[in-house]
Design an enzyme around this catalytic site. Sequence first.
Site, short mmCIF file in Angstrom:
data_model
loop_
_atom_site.label_atom_id
_atom_site.label_comp_id
_atom_site.label_asym_id
_atom_site.label_seq_id
_atom_site.Cartn_x
_atom_site.Cartn_y
_atom_site.Cartn_z
N HIS A 146 -10.17 1.14 2.00
CA HIS A 146 -9.67 2.49 2.31
C HIS A 146 -10.84 3.47 2.49
O HIS A 146 -10.82 4.31 3.39
CB HIS A 146 -8.78 3.02 1.18
N HIS A 197 -9.17 -4.05 -1.47
CA HIS A 197 -8.18 -3.21 -0.79
C HIS A 197 -8.59 -1.73 -0.83
O HIS A 197 -8.57 -1.03 0.19
CB HIS A 197 -6.81 -3.42 -1.46
N GLU A 198 -8.99 -1.25 -2.01
CA GLU A 198 -9.29 0.18 -2.17
C GLU A 198 -10.62 0.57 -1.51
O GLU A 198 -10.73 1.64 -0.91
CB GLU A 198 -9.31 0.56 -3.65
N CYS A 258 0.85 -1.19 0.00
CA CYS A 258 0.00 0.00 0.00
C CYS A 258 0.89 1.24 0.00
O CYS A 258 1.88 1.29 0.73
CB CYS A 258 -0.87 -0.01 1.24
#
Length: 190
Positions: free
Chosen positions: A148, A144-145, A102
Amino acid sequence: MTKENIIALPNPHLREKSKRIGVVTPEIKKVVQDMQTATIDWEQSRDHEVGVALAAIQLDIPLKIVVVRNNYDNKEDHTFSVFINPEITKYEGRIVEDFEGCLSVPDVYGKVPRHDKVRVKALDIHGKPFRVTAEGFLARIFQHEIDHCNGLVFIDHIKDDPQAFFKLKEDGNLEQLNYEKDVRANSILW
Ligand SMILES: [Zn+2]
């Protein structure tokens, strides 16, 4: 914006939830542009890594926007796809473990379990809704995004796994970290 605008742990903003966007204004389009520029700028400073995707919170902008590289196998291709208010509508497939890094967690890599297939809905840059189905590495990128956007960092998924943490060595290879010393006791990460 440049790579200098990318925030990293221990910045607490990375663990806060981003806000949904109502209308895709020119200001939002500027943020999208900044996200792409900062990702490419970051990549150009790294020898062994590709800037695959970015969420707006990584530029300290708490809005639900994700940009994903269209061709992350080709560093020359600087085009991105844009996902505004991205949401996973369905998790499918097997759970697969693979390495993730990341831009906001410098030099630490982790083996993270993720679904192999996800369905995503979002708005495009014109504010028009669309859906995609992603498999394999792209499915991992979305998980993953979108994490966020919801205040989660990949290490939060593996915090209790002593075998899951690695660091990137200068030669580009990964080396397992000492869990107690480099992970558990590392106040930058938690
Ligand atoms: Zn990330």
